[in-house]
Design a protein around this motif. Structure first.
Motif, short mmCIF file in Angstrom:
data_model
loop_
_atom_site.label_atom_id
_atom_site.label_comp_id
_atom_site.label_asym_id
_atom_site.label_seq_id
_atom_site.Cartn_x
_atom_site.Cartn_y
_atom_site.Cartn_z
N SER A 150 -8.68 -2.25 0.27
CA SER A 150 -9.27 -3.32 -0.66
C SER A 150 -8.17 -4.10 -1.18
O SER A 150 -8.82 -5.14 -2.13
N ILE A 151 -6.97 -4.39 -1.05
CA ILE A 151 -6.08 -5.48 -1.31
C ILE A 151 -6.63 -6.80 -0.92
O ILE A 151 -6.74 -7.62 -2.00
N ILE A 202 -6.55 3.63 0.44
CA ILE A 202 -7.49 2.69 -0.48
C ILE A 202 -6.76 1.36 -0.61
O ILE A 202 -7.51 0.20 -0.63
N HIS A 203 -5.57 1.06 -0.79
CA HIS A 203 -5.00 -0.27 -0.81
C HIS A 203 -5.21 -1.07 0.14
O HIS A 203 -5.34 -2.34 0.33
N ALA A 256 0.82 -1.05 0.01
CA ALA A 256 -0.19 0.08 0.08
C ALA A 256 0.72 1.40 0.01
O ALA A 256 0.66 2.32 -0.65
N THR A 308 -7.05 -4.56 -5.18
CA THR A 308 -7.07 -2.94 -5.60
C THR A 308 -6.75 -2.67 -7.09
O THR A 308 -5.49 -2.52 -7.50
N LEU A 340 -13.85 3.49 -3.89
CA LEU A 340 -12.60 4.13 -3.73
C LEU A 340 -12.02 4.81 -4.86
O LEU A 340 -11.22 5.57 -4.53
N GLU A 345 -14.53 -0.91 -6.26
CA GLU A 345 -13.94 0.07 -7.22
C GLU A 345 -14.69 1.31 -7.41
O GLU A 345 -14.07 2.42 -7.76
N ASN A 359 -5.81 -7.78 -10.79
CA ASN A 359 -7.00 -7.57 -10.03
C ASN A 359 -7.99 -9.11 -10.18
O ASN A 359 -8.10 -9.56 -11.25
#
Length: 256
Positions: A199-200, A195-196, A50, A205, A163, A160, A129
């Motif tokens: 959602s990783i 954000i990462h 991240a 992400t 974010l 998606e 992804n």
């Protein structure tokens, strides 16, 4: 006014330099950040990955921002287009060079990764992804059989949109005349890092179609799911631009 400022005002930056900056910037973002995930992911963990994305974007904002605006992301370019800051033709060329730069970086990362004897394209992939069986949260058992599927398509769509909207809003708000523009790179970079972190585990992400396109060809199964990471970040980018306009109440057109 300094001499450098006077020269900048007398000699506008050419479109070619802007396009080169976007292509090179996207290459650097994908190579540095995705490269961290592929080469060092097991060592630095999700926090390190991240930060790699966030810090790379931060130094790009300060280095190529004065040239091209440092979009390095089709969703950001779409946001600027919706606000009338860039023409349709220039926006299209920006997106094209971003995709080309990303693909070149993806190829470079793959070329380096496959030179390692321990690298297995099917098992290790290239930080592409995905959702379901291709979500980072999916678990495999013996012989690579799927034991537990990861986050589903609905979760990927939701993060998606939300974010990417957040990222585009922060980009537009941080560079607005009402903001402390010299700190824009810090706010934008750390936004991408957060954000990462969110959602990783969900879909690795994207929030950037160029980043997703760059590595999808090198990971089995990723191409079939790539459409989501093109369509929904663009929807999020448009949403972020609309929210920015609603909150700030005005926008500034740039001379193309």
């Amino acid at each position: 006014m300094s001499t450098a400022q006077e020269v900048a005002e007398k000699e506008p930056i050419s479109d070619l330099k802007k396009y080169l900056a976007e292509g090179i910037g996207t290459f650097v973002l994908v190579f540095a950040a995705v490269g961290t995930a592929v080469f060092s992911g097991s060592g630095v963990g999700q926090l390190g990955i991240a930060l790699a994305f966030g810090l790379t974007l931060m130094f790009l904002v300060y280095s190529i921002g004065p040239i091209s605006g440092c979009h390095v992301n089709p969703a950001v370019t779409l946001g600027h287009f919706i606000l009338g800051r860039i023409s349709a033709v220039k926006a299209g060329i920006y997106v094209a060079v971003q995709v080309i730069g990303g693909l070149a970086a993806g190829l470079a990362v793959y070329a380096i990764a496959q030179s390692l004897p321990s690298y297995n394209r099917t098992e290790n992939g290239l930080a592409a992804n995905g959702w379901g069986a291709h979500s980072p949260s999916a678990e495999s058992g013996p012989l690579g059989r799927l034991v537990e599927s990861g986050y589903g398509i609905g979760a990927a769509m939701t993060v998606e949109i939300l974010l990417t909207a957040l990222l585009v809003f922060v980009v537009l708000a941080s560079t607005d005349q009402l903001s402390d523009v010299p700190l824009a790179g810090v706010s934008i970079g750390f936004t991408l890092a957060v954000i990462h972190l969110i959602s990783i585990p969900i879909d690795n992400t994207s929030v950037n179609p160029a980043r997703s396109i760059a590595v999808a060809p090198y990971q089995p199964g990723a191409m079939g799911q790539l459409w989501l990471f093109i369509v929904f970040p663009l929807i999020g980018g448009a949403l972020g631009a609309v929210v920015y306009r609603a909150l700030f109440g005005r926008y500034n057109r740039l001379n193309d």
